[in-house]
Enzyme design. Structure first.
Site, PDB file in Angstrom:
ATOM      1  N   PHE A   1      -3.672 -20.633  20.292  1.00 14.14           N
ATOM      2  CA  PHE A   1      -2.345 -20.459  20.873  1.00 14.14           C
ATOM      3  C   PHE A   1      -1.612 -21.795  20.807  1.00 14.14           C
ATOM      4  O   PHE A   1      -2.241 -22.861  20.836  1.00 14.14           O
ATOM      5  CB  PHE A   1      -2.456 -20.007  22.337  1.00 14.14           C
ATOM      6  CG  PHE A   1      -2.687 -18.528  22.503  1.00 14.14           C
ATOM      7  CD1 PHE A   1      -1.679 -17.708  23.001  1.00 14.14           C
ATOM      8  CD2 PHE A   1      -3.904 -17.957  22.155  1.00 14.14           C
ATOM      9  CE1 PHE A   1      -1.892 -16.340  23.155  1.00 14.14           C
ATOM     10  CE2 PHE A   1      -4.116 -16.602  22.309  1.00 14.14           C
ATOM     11  CZ  PHE A   1      -3.112 -15.785  22.808  1.00 14.14           C
TER      12      PHE A   1
ATOM     13  N   ALA B   1     -13.326   1.658  25.326  1.00 12.69           N
ATOM     14  CA  ALA B   1     -14.570   0.886  25.414  1.00 12.69           C
ATOM     15  C   ALA B   1     -15.055   0.677  26.839  1.00 12.69           C
ATOM     16  O   ALA B   1     -16.220   0.386  27.047  1.00 12.69           O
ATOM     17  CB  ALA B   1     -14.393  -0.468  24.735  1.00 12.69           C
TER      18      ALA B   1
ATOM     19  N   LYS C   1      -8.626  -9.860  19.319  1.00  8.91           N
ATOM     20  CA  LYS C   1      -9.832  -9.464  18.600  1.00  8.91           C
ATOM     21  C   LYS C   1      -9.474  -8.689  17.327  1.00  8.91           C
ATOM     22  O   LYS C   1     -10.036  -8.940  16.266  1.00  8.91           O
ATOM     23  CB  LYS C   1     -10.712  -8.620  19.527  1.00  8.91           C
ATOM     24  CG  LYS C   1     -12.022  -8.139  18.947  1.00  8.91           C
ATOM     25  CD  LYS C   1     -13.043  -7.799  20.016  1.00  8.91           C
ATOM     26  CE  LYS C   1     -12.464  -7.096  21.203  1.00  8.91           C
ATOM     27  NZ  LYS C   1     -11.893  -5.772  20.895  1.00  8.91           N
TER      28      LYS C   1
ATOM     29  N   PHE D   1     -13.087  -4.527  23.799  1.00  8.19           N
ATOM     30  CA  PHE D   1     -13.222  -5.451  24.929  1.00  8.19           C
ATOM     31  C   PHE D   1     -14.295  -6.513  24.664  1.00  8.19           C
ATOM     32  O   PHE D   1     -14.523  -6.901  23.526  1.00  8.19           O
ATOM     33  CB  PHE D   1     -13.475  -4.686  26.222  1.00  8.19           C
ATOM     34  CG  PHE D   1     -12.299  -3.854  26.669  1.00  8.19           C
ATOM     35  CD1 PHE D   1     -11.039  -4.404  26.790  1.00  8.19           C
ATOM     36  CD2 PHE D   1     -12.449  -2.506  26.960  1.00  8.19           C
ATOM     37  CE1 PHE D   1      -9.950  -3.646  27.189  1.00  8.19           C
ATOM     38  CE2 PHE D   1     -11.361  -1.734  27.359  1.00  8.19           C
ATOM     39  CZ  PHE D   1     -10.130  -2.307  27.471  1.00  8.19           C
TER      40      PHE D   1
ATOM     41  N   ARG E   1     -10.315   0.939  15.029  1.00 11.26           N
ATOM     42  CA  ARG E   1     -10.015   2.141  15.804  1.00 11.26           C
ATOM     43  C   ARG E   1      -8.534   2.483  15.702  1.00 11.26           C
ATOM     44  O   ARG E   1      -7.699   1.638  15.434  1.00 11.26           O
ATOM     45  CB  ARG E   1     -10.361   1.931  17.282  1.00 11.26           C
ATOM     46  CG  ARG E   1     -11.838   1.800  17.577  1.00 11.26           C
ATOM     47  CD  ARG E   1     -12.074   1.552  19.050  1.00 11.26           C
ATOM     48  NE  ARG E   1     -11.551   0.262  19.473  1.00 11.26           N
ATOM     49  CZ  ARG E   1     -11.379  -0.104  20.747  1.00 11.26           C
ATOM     50  NH1 ARG E   1     -11.660   0.752  21.713  1.00 11.26           N
ATOM     51  NH2 ARG E   1     -10.921  -1.295  21.049  1.00 11.26           N
TER      52      ARG E   1
ATOM     53  N   TRP F   1      -3.052 -15.450  13.195  1.00  9.56           N
ATOM     54  CA  TRP F   1      -1.810 -14.901  13.741  1.00  9.56           C
ATOM     55  C   TRP F   1      -0.605 -15.598  13.129  1.00  9.56           C
ATOM     56  O   TRP F   1       0.377 -14.955  12.756  1.00  9.56           O
ATOM     57  CB  TRP F   1      -1.801 -15.071  15.272  1.00  9.56           C
ATOM     58  CG  TRP F   1      -0.603 -14.459  15.925  1.00  9.56           C
ATOM     59  CD1 TRP F   1      -0.447 -13.176  16.350  1.00  9.56           C
ATOM     60  CD2 TRP F   1       0.640 -15.128  16.218  1.00  9.56           C
ATOM     61  NE1 TRP F   1       0.805 -12.988  16.895  1.00  9.56           N
ATOM     62  CE2 TRP F   1       1.497 -14.173  16.824  1.00  9.56           C
ATOM     63  CE3 TRP F   1       1.113 -16.426  16.034  1.00  9.56           C
ATOM     64  CZ2 TRP F   1       2.783 -14.488  17.243  1.00  9.56           C
ATOM     65  CZ3 TRP F   1       2.397 -16.744  16.450  1.00  9.56           C
ATOM     66  CH2 TRP F   1       3.222 -15.777  17.042  1.00  9.56           C
TER      67      TRP F   1
ATOM     68  N   LYS G   1      -1.112  -3.172  27.595  1.00  7.52           N
ATOM     69  CA  LYS G   1      -1.895  -3.948  26.640  1.00  7.52           C
ATOM     70  C   LYS G   1      -1.245  -4.017  25.252  1.00  7.52           C
ATOM     71  O   LYS G   1      -1.442  -4.962  24.504  1.00  7.52           O
ATOM     72  CB  LYS G   1      -3.308  -3.346  26.517  1.00  7.52           C
ATOM     73  CG  LYS G   1      -4.281  -4.220  25.743  1.00  7.52           C
ATOM     74  CD  LYS G   1      -5.687  -3.636  25.797  1.00  7.52           C
ATOM     75  CE  LYS G   1      -6.680  -4.576  25.113  1.00  7.52           C
ATOM     76  NZ  LYS G   1      -6.465  -4.686  23.672  1.00  7.52           N
TER      77      LYS G   1
ATOM     78  N   THR H   1      -6.572  -8.788  15.766  1.00  9.12           N
ATOM     79  CA  THR H   1      -5.882  -9.744  14.899  1.00  9.12           C
ATOM     80  C   THR H   1      -6.895 -10.593  14.122  1.00  9.12           C
ATOM     81  O   THR H   1      -6.753 -10.795  12.909  1.00  9.12           O
ATOM     82  CB  THR H   1      -4.964 -10.652  15.744  1.00  9.12           C
ATOM     83  OG1 THR H   1      -4.014  -9.841  16.426  1.00  9.12           O
ATOM     84  CG2 THR H   1      -4.241 -11.667  14.871  1.00  9.12           C
TER      85      THR H   1
END
Length: 556
Positions: A382, A273, A71, A301, A94, A410, A105, A73
């Site tokens: 991906f 979150a 998210k 999230f 953030r 990405w 994470k 990225t």
């Protein structure tokens, strides 16, 4: 050919002097305080003379896998793509917590060729904001215990102390402790515990304050305990609000950095979150909206947590309205929601995808039908994604009249986000009529029930005896008008992390209610959500090192 890691890409980048980035958005050196060549804080007093004008773009997501779905990225990549199209754009994010950085994470500086830099600084100590928030929290804790030790003039019931100390680390050993041991000179013995810094009410109050005056007011409103008479005891009564504000005076200034492609980025504040409201500071968002034409921001999230709180709490408090919403999804997460184990997500599985797609559909419905906002789905690509899987997701979204874009930021940076940026630009030109899930003046139970039924798709709410007792207490104290901040697992629309996809015929159990009078919301605790996470069996910290030249390795 080996794929470069995020940190290798970031360390190879050629950053511009932060004064040049500041000049790009109309800030001169009088408005900024330099933290080296590539970081600066911006004076919040400029908000007294400038007003928000930018289109606001919110990035949210479906319910994620434990690794997240890119998210941040995507948020950074879209901002870079808008900049490459000639749009005056700022990204607002953030600040990372060290807990996830050293846990499972990872950081929160983006990834691949869509990152904010200097990524090592941002993911580690940055400009010291989280330290300041932790110290302000712990000063209040020290003053509370000292007040009790020095005679307890406020008649505080030591069995009803709400305020806990914090540390910005995943440390399960500190969840429940006994302190004040060693005799009379060392304090009053009592049960206590630590939370992670980003779960502190100080962080949430910090992020929802419009200026330093309001910050002091919010800090003073924090309820730390109850007296023997059952009356709330506040930080203001302990005379802690002034000193706490002094500790946060510089931290309240938003941090200015840049993306790999030199798009200006404000990174400021970072409440969790799944515990707090999961958005960057209101000051940073409004500053970004005052200095650009387009602001891309994110909420933590999935849309059931971050986006709901962004709208029902931050937008309500800050008088904001998103002009477009990006819903990030991955084929991997959709298969995860379809019941595939983490180790098998790279395998083609159309059946699992079909089982998981209702999760995305529910989030689309929430954004477009409940909140009445315009949305586009971004499939964060991906290498293992197949054409058949992507075509399936596209077809399902088309049934809801929602466009889909394949995000390749990405791997390709702004170039991989041009299609998504163009679709976002089209959305910002459309009319949107923001609607909230509930009216703040409704009763506490009613507000929670509306979130559960409208956003989660549940059939109702079961309240524990403790929760009902506290709801009655808050009604009597006059706090029932505050918005609701749901503390819930991020992995499911329900309060059970194992109920993936789009569960039906379920109820949410609210086991406890917590008043955050400083933040200005009521927390409804569900499931086994804890305010102090623990490290996994093999924490990311084991892979991080530094060489003889002081260069950090293994930071993603």
């Amino acid at each position: 050919m080996s794929i470069k890691t995020d940190i290798e890409i970031a360390q190879e980048s050629k950053m511009k002097d932060i004064r040049e980035i500041a000049k790009k958005i109309g800030l001169d050196e009088e408005n900024i305080e330099l933290y080296g060549k590539y970081k600066a804080k911006v004076d919040y007093n400029i908000l007294k003379t400038i007003k928000p004008k930018a289109k606001l773009i919110l990035t949210t997501a479906i319910n994620p896998t434990p690794a997240g779905e890119g998210k941040t990225t995507t948020t950074i990549g879209v901002a870079d793509a808008l900049s490459s199209l000639g749009k005056n754009t700022i990204v607002a994010l953030r600040e990372p917590s060290l807990g996830p950085v050293f846990g499972v994470k990872g950081g929160a500086a983006g990834g691949g060729y869509a990152q904010v830099v200097p990524m090592e600084d941002i993911n580690l100590h940055f400009t010291g904001d989280l330290h300041a928030i932790g110290v302000a929290n712990n000063l209040l804790a020290a003053m509370l215990d000292n007040h009790i030790h020095q005679g307890n003039e406020l008649n505080i019931d030591t069995r009803k102390i709400l305020w806990r100390r914090v540390v910005d680390m995943n440390d399960r050993q500190l969840r429940n402790i006994v302190n004040g041991m060693g005799g009379k000179a060392h304090g009053v013995p009592r049960e206590d515990g630590f939370d992670i810094t980003v779960a502190s009410e100080v962080m949430a109050a910090f992020c929802l304050s419009k200026d330093i005056v309001e910050l002091k007011e919010r800090l003073g409103n924090i309820i730390v305990a109850y007296s023997y008479e059952g009356k709330p005891v506040t930080a203001r009564q302990l005379k802690a609000d002034g000193a706490m504000t002094a500790l946060l005076k510089d931290a309240l200034k938003p941090n200015l950095v840049q993306t790999l492609e030199h798009t200006p980025a404000f990174i400021h504040g970072g409440p969790f979150a799944n515990i707090a409201h999961g958005c960057n500071s209101l000051i940073a968002t409004k500053m970004a909206m005052s200095l650009s034409d387009y602001v891309v921001t994110e909420a933590g999230f999935g849309a059931d947590l971050g986006a709901e709180k962004f709208i029902d709490i931050k937008c309500k408090v800050g008088d904001l309205k998103p002009d477009a919403v990006i819903i990030v999804a991955t084929i991997r997460a959709l298969k995860y929601n379809g019941g595939v184990s983490k180790n098998d997500l790279s395998n083609k599985d159309l059946d699992a995808l079909e089982r998981g797609i209702p999760n995305l559909i529910k989030h689309i419905e929430n954004i477009t039908k409940v909140f009445k906002l315009n949305a586009v789905v971004a499939i964060n690509e991906f290498p293992t994604d197949t054409k058949e899987e992507i075509d399936f997701v596209k077809a399902q979204c088309e049934k809801l009249n929602v466009e889909v874009s394949i995000s390749k930021v990405w791997a390709e940076g702004s170039k991989g986000g041009i299609d998504l940026a163009n679709k976002v630009l089209k959305l910002t030109q459309k009319e949107s009529n923001l609607e909230f899930v509930y009216d703040h003046n409704e009763c506490i139970e009613g507000k929670i029930e509306k979130i559960v039924k409208k956003i989660y798709g549940g059939t109702g709410v079961e309240f524990s005896k403790n929760a009902l007792k506290e709801i009655k207490n808050l009604d009597q104290l006059g706090y029932s008008h505050l918005p609701i901040c749901m503390a819930k697992t991020q992995y499911s629309l329900s309060d059970d992390a194992k109920k993936l996809g789009r569960p039906t015929d379920f109820k949410i159990t609210v086991r406890d209610i917590k008043i955050c009078a400083g933040s200005g919301f009521i927390v409804a605790l569900t499931g086994n959500i804890m305010k102090m996470p623990g490290l996994p069996k093999e924490p990311s910290a084991q892979k991080i090192d530094v060489d003889e030249n002081g260069v950090i390795k293994g930071l993603f």
